[in-house]
Each structure stands twice: as structure tokens, then as C-alpha cells.
Design a protein around this motif. Structure first.
Motif, short mmCIF file in Angstrom:
data_model
loop_
_atom_site.label_atom_id
_atom_site.label_comp_id
_atom_site.label_asym_id
_atom_site.label_seq_id
_atom_site.Cartn_x
_atom_site.Cartn_y
_atom_site.Cartn_z
N ARG A 275 44.43 57.42 25.59
CA ARG A 275 45.78 56.85 25.60
C ARG A 275 46.03 56.11 26.92
O ARG A 275 46.63 55.04 26.93
N GLU A 276 45.57 56.69 28.01
CA GLU A 276 45.75 56.10 29.34
C GLU A 276 44.95 54.78 29.46
O GLU A 276 45.46 53.78 29.96
N LEU A 277 43.73 54.80 28.96
CA LEU A 277 42.91 53.58 28.97
C LEU A 277 43.59 52.49 28.17
O LEU A 277 43.61 51.32 28.56
N HIS A 278 44.15 52.89 27.03
CA HIS A 278 44.82 51.94 26.16
C HIS A 278 46.03 51.34 26.86
O HIS A 278 46.29 50.14 26.79
N LYS A 279 46.76 52.18 27.58
CA LYS A 279 47.93 51.73 28.32
C LYS A 279 47.53 50.68 29.36
O LYS A 279 48.18 49.64 29.48
N LEU A 280 46.47 50.96 30.09
CA LEU A 280 46.04 50.03 31.14
C LEU A 280 45.50 48.73 30.53
O LEU A 280 45.73 47.65 31.06
N ALA A 281 44.82 48.84 29.38
CA ALA A 281 44.32 47.63 28.72
C ALA A 281 45.49 46.77 28.24
O ALA A 281 45.46 45.54 28.36
N LEU B 82 48.43 46.70 29.55
CA LEU B 82 49.06 46.15 30.74
C LEU B 82 48.31 44.89 31.19
O LEU B 82 48.93 43.86 31.51
N ALA B 83 46.99 44.94 31.16
CA ALA B 83 46.19 43.77 31.54
C ALA B 83 46.46 42.61 30.60
O ALA B 83 46.60 41.46 31.03
N THR B 84 46.57 42.90 29.30
CA THR B 84 46.84 41.85 28.32
C THR B 84 48.20 41.21 28.59
O THR B 84 48.33 39.97 28.57
N THR B 85 49.20 42.04 28.85
CA THR B 85 50.56 41.54 29.12
C THR B 85 50.60 40.69 30.39
O THR B 85 51.23 39.63 30.43
N LEU B 86 49.90 41.16 31.42
CA LEU B 86 49.87 40.41 32.68
C LEU B 86 49.15 39.07 32.51
O LEU B 86 49.59 38.05 33.06
N ALA B 87 48.06 39.08 31.74
CA ALA B 87 47.33 37.83 31.51
C ALA B 87 48.21 36.82 30.78
O ALA B 87 48.23 35.63 31.11
N GLU B 88 48.98 37.32 29.81
CA GLU B 88 49.92 36.45 29.09
C GLU B 88 50.93 35.83 30.06
O GLU B 88 51.23 34.64 29.98
N ALA C 190 42.41 37.67 36.87
CA ALA C 190 43.43 38.09 37.82
C ALA C 190 44.17 39.32 37.28
O ALA C 190 44.42 40.28 38.02
N ALA C 191 44.51 39.31 35.99
CA ALA C 191 45.24 40.42 35.40
C ALA C 191 44.41 41.70 35.41
O ALA C 191 44.89 42.78 35.79
N GLN C 192 43.14 41.58 35.02
CA GLN C 192 42.26 42.75 35.02
C GLN C 192 42.07 43.27 36.45
O GLN C 192 42.01 44.48 36.67
N SER C 193 41.96 42.36 37.40
CA SER C 193 41.79 42.77 38.78
C SER C 193 43.02 43.54 39.27
O SER C 193 42.91 44.53 40.00
N ALA C 194 44.20 43.08 38.84
CA ALA C 194 45.43 43.78 39.22
C ALA C 194 45.40 45.21 38.70
O ALA C 194 45.73 46.16 39.43
N VAL C 195 44.99 45.37 37.46
CA VAL C 195 44.95 46.70 36.85
C VAL C 195 43.88 47.57 37.52
O VAL C 195 44.10 48.76 37.79
N THR C 196 42.74 46.97 37.82
CA THR C 196 41.67 47.71 38.51
C THR C 196 42.16 48.19 39.89
O THR C 196 42.00 49.36 40.24
#
Lengths: 192, 192
Positions: B118-124, B126-132, B147-153
């Protein structure tokens, strides 16, 4: 060139993918997959623990390919050089002949949340394994995890481009270019 | 300063976390959580769809905090400046008083594979939303996703450090430092 003669797990895997793509993942049973290639449900479960796993067969080999890339670089290589080598080694796993298979597999995964979770979990484990390998080489934290996560991010984006309709570049070429883009993005002007 | 008076969802959330940490996630029922704060199971399910969700309450606000950070930077900011601003805005969500709660929550999640998914899904997501949000600002692909994935990482690593025993720096300071490390790692010598 030796013609690829698939063994039982590979036959089941291809049959499963065909049925998942045709009828949907939920609508396909393990018994139907086995029957479609003249095998029994029991044989299916001798090779795979469930219907999900059949799409993730070979994943240890995939992780192994990344690690082989890590092992191949000289000890004094930078974390980014290690990442580049790991990516290059992993792309060997995906020759152009495999593109149609990978494309269909991804379309099945994209339509099913449980499969998406399994895929996310696979990528998270890969990042953990890569970070461990980097730490074993003396890379400290957080650099090890940053480099490992970046490798997985770059791989995921490159893979998505590779299976896009009309794409003709090799996965290795795409991964190189995405890694270059990552360098450009993170090199940007100093943070405000 | 107004004293924080938790409403029903927050009370249920704190009660759930306490029981999950004490007895284990699997061993705790929704009815027990509700009873421990004098409420009924029915009230529990009026606020949360299941036992998992109670740990992820407020997650839209968390994603919203990132997006507010994105909106606050000038249109000509680089993707990395946007990421830095998004991280800074999101860390406001985690003041130091929240550290013990976050620490306990993470220990519950770390012990349960379903919660980890569930946590992984939440972060994924979030990355999708940020990329949008980055694409909406005119950032092209793959820079937006990188950039979005890097922010989440960076957020994930910084958060892990923030809840480590003995850590006293603020999440914002840690996130700044991890982002700086990402720049160092990716700036490394050109790929071999």
C-alpha cells in the motif's frame, strides 16, 4: 543461432500471457492456461505458486543481470558508472525480438491493480538489492540508495519508451539517453 | 497556538496505530480499534474502508502539500527547483512533534507486506501526480517523470533518516541534504 525451444515454465508463461491479453487476467484460470498447451493444472502449480507469478517468472535472472553489471565495473568506478553498467547489463535481457512479448505483458499488468502492485514490489526489491551491492563496494548512504533508485527509475522510464508503439531504438540506447536526461535534470540551476 | 483536538478519524487512527504496534496489524480488528476509544465498528467503517486505510488517512493532503510547493515556484524555474520546492512544502506536513507517531507507523508498516504494498502504491501515485504537475508546467518527458521520481526517492530516503533513532535534524534539513547528495551522485564522472 540455436532456435529457442521453450521448456514447460516458458510454455505456460506464453500461454498465460495470450489468455490474459485475450480474455483478461481475472477471467483466466490456471487450469485453462495449462489445458491450452496440453498440460494439467497440477503441472501449472508445480511451476508457479499462483496466476500472478506466471507473469513474473525469470525475475531473479533479471535482478542477477543488474548485479552482473555491477560486478563488472572496476572497484574505483563512481556510483553513476556502476548504475550505467548495471543498466547496460540488464538491457541484454530484452533483445528486440522480445519487444512484442514485453508490450503485451505490460498491457496486461496495466489493466490489473494486483499485478501493478506485484510489479512495484519487484522494482522496489531490485532497488534494495542494487543498493546492497553498492554498499558492498564501499558506497556510503544515502548515495547507494540514491544511485540504486535512480537506476530503477531510469530503467522503468526506458522500458516504457522501448515498448511504445513505433519505437525502434534498442533498450540499451534508450536507457543511455534517459540516464543522460537524469544528469541534465539534476544538474539544473542550484536550488532556489 | 490552538491545541490540537483530534476529530473522530484522527482518534481512530491513533487508537489503531497503538493497537497495531502493541498486538500486531493482523491480530487487531476494526471493532477492537473502535471500542478502545468508545466507538462502534460501524463508526469505524463510516470513516475507513478497511484496517489498512486507517494508516493512510490524510494521504491526499500529503500529495496536496507537494503540489502546493510546485504551484508556488515561478514558471521559469527548472524541474529541480520545482522538486526542491515540492519537497520543502511537503516536509511542513511532518513537524518534529510528529516524529514519534511517524516512527511507530513505519515500524508497523515494515512488519506487514500488505501495508508495504500500500505504501509503495502511495509513493508511485505521488510520483505520477507530480509528473503530471510538471508536464502541466511545460516540462517535457522524460524530464518530468525523472524529476518527479527523484522527488519521491529523496523524500523516502529523507523520511527514513528523519525517523531513525537519535536523529534530531528537521525533515526539511534532511531532505535538502539528500537532494544535494543526489546532485553529487548524478554529477559523477561521465559514464564509462
Amino acid at each position: 543461432m540455436v532456435r529457442w525451444e521453450p521448456g514447460t515454465p516458458e510454455r505456460l508463461q506464453r500461454a498465460a500471457l495470450e489468455l490474459y491479453a485475450e480474455r483478461g487476467f481475472e477471467e483466466t484460470t490456471a487450469a485453462e492456461i495449462a489445458q491450452s498447451v496440453g498440460l494439467t493444472e497440477r503441472t501449472f502449480f508445480r511451476h508457479f505458486s499462483d496466476k500472478r507469478e506466471v507473469l513474473f517468472h525469470g525475475q531473479e535472472l533479471f535482478a542477477r543481470a543488474f548485479l552482473d553489471g555491477v560486478d563488472a565495473v572496476p572497484p574505483d568506478a563512481s556510483p553513476l558508472e556502476v548504475v550505467a553498467a548495471a543498466l547496460r547489463a540488464a538491457t541484454v535481457f530484452f533483445p528486440d525480438e522480445r519487444r512484442p512479448y514485453s508490450r503485451t505483458r505490460q498491457s496486461v499488468i496495466d489493466r490489473n491493480p494486483a499485478l501493478q502492485e506485484r510489479e512495484l514490489h519487484k522494482l522496489a526489491s531490485l532497488a534494495t538489492t542494487l543498493a546492497e551491492a553498492l554498499r558492498a563496494r564501499g558506497v556510503t548512504e544515502p548515495a547507494a540508495t540514491l544511485a540504486a533508485q535512480s537506476a530503477v527509475t531510469v530503467f522503468g522510464i526506458a522500458f516504457g519508451q522501448w515498448i511504445a508503439e513505433g519505437e525502434e531504438r534498442s533498450l540499451a540506447d534508450i536507457a543511455d539517453s534517459v540516464l543522460g536526461e537524469l544528469r541534465t535534470v539534476t544538474a539544473g540551476p542550484p536550488t532556489a
